[in-house]
Enzyme design. Sequence first.
Site, PDB file in Angstrom:
ATOM      1  N   ASP A  91       0.871  -1.179   0.000  1.00 30.55           N
ATOM      2  CA  ASP A  91       0.000   0.000   0.000  1.00 30.55           C
ATOM      3  C   ASP A  91       0.906   1.228   0.000  1.00 30.55           C
ATOM      4  OD1 ASP A  91      -2.128  -1.736   0.255  1.00 30.55           O
ATOM      5  OD2 ASP A  91      -2.932  -0.812   2.070  1.00 30.55           O
ATOM      6  N   LYS A 153      -7.111   3.304  -3.008  1.00 31.15           N
ATOM      7  CA  LYS A 153      -7.673   3.336  -1.659  1.00 31.15           C
ATOM      8  C   LYS A 153      -8.033   4.773  -1.299  1.00 31.15           C
ATOM      9  CE  LYS A 153      -6.159   0.658   1.607  1.00 31.15           C
ATOM     10  NZ  LYS A 153      -5.382  -0.107   2.595  1.00 31.15           N
ATOM     11  N   LYS A 182     -10.500  -0.016  -2.521  1.00 33.76           N
ATOM     12  CA  LYS A 182     -10.462  -0.367  -1.100  1.00 33.76           C
ATOM     13  C   LYS A 182     -10.831   0.867  -0.304  1.00 33.76           C
ATOM     14  CE  LYS A 182      -8.453  -4.570  -0.373  1.00 33.76           C
ATOM     15  NZ  LYS A 182      -8.460  -5.510   0.706  1.00 33.76           N
TER      16      LYS A 182
END
Length: 196
Positions: A91, A153, A182
């Site tokens: 991430d 995200k 996400k």
Amino acid sequence: MEIKLNKYIDHTLLKPEATKQDIINLCNQAIQYDFATVCVNTCWTSLCKELLKNSNVGITNVVGFPLGACLTEVKVFETKKAIENGCDEIDMVLNIGALKDKDYDLVLNDMKEVKKAANEHVVKVILENCLLTKQEIIKACELAVQAGLEFVKTSTGFNKSGANVKDVKLMSEVVKTKLKLKLLVELELMMMQSQW
């Protein structure tokens, strides 16, 4: 068809004060509920690898976290070390200042270089939507698609807000079927689903 939500959850602990026992507890919970991954800072990767070795739970590490403002070379180094230590997914945090400056080449290169360093591992980019305009969110999503990332995200959890319905709808319209989405969702925010 039954959807198993647990397999979409990255059980996350990124607080700087997290202790070894906190990480052990996180991994035990992830095993108990059969979550997709635990998401931890890179200093905990080796411990998580050991704790999760007999489970189906993967490991996600954050790079350039939580600001995204470090050099691309630093994110690449972090990515390589994370994978070397056993992480399964990355991430990365978007270079927010560069996006706001419309330095799209820098933003795109940042994502591409992390993806390249990650080899075949999944890479997600965290946008930090609460700091971005609608047009910046759209552009960041477009750049993530162009960079070949797997996910976008909504947020790090370290700023003023996480996921909201408006941003999630916008992001999903931009990435369509090209990327997955996400959300950073605190448990009480799961009630948002009633607004869909």
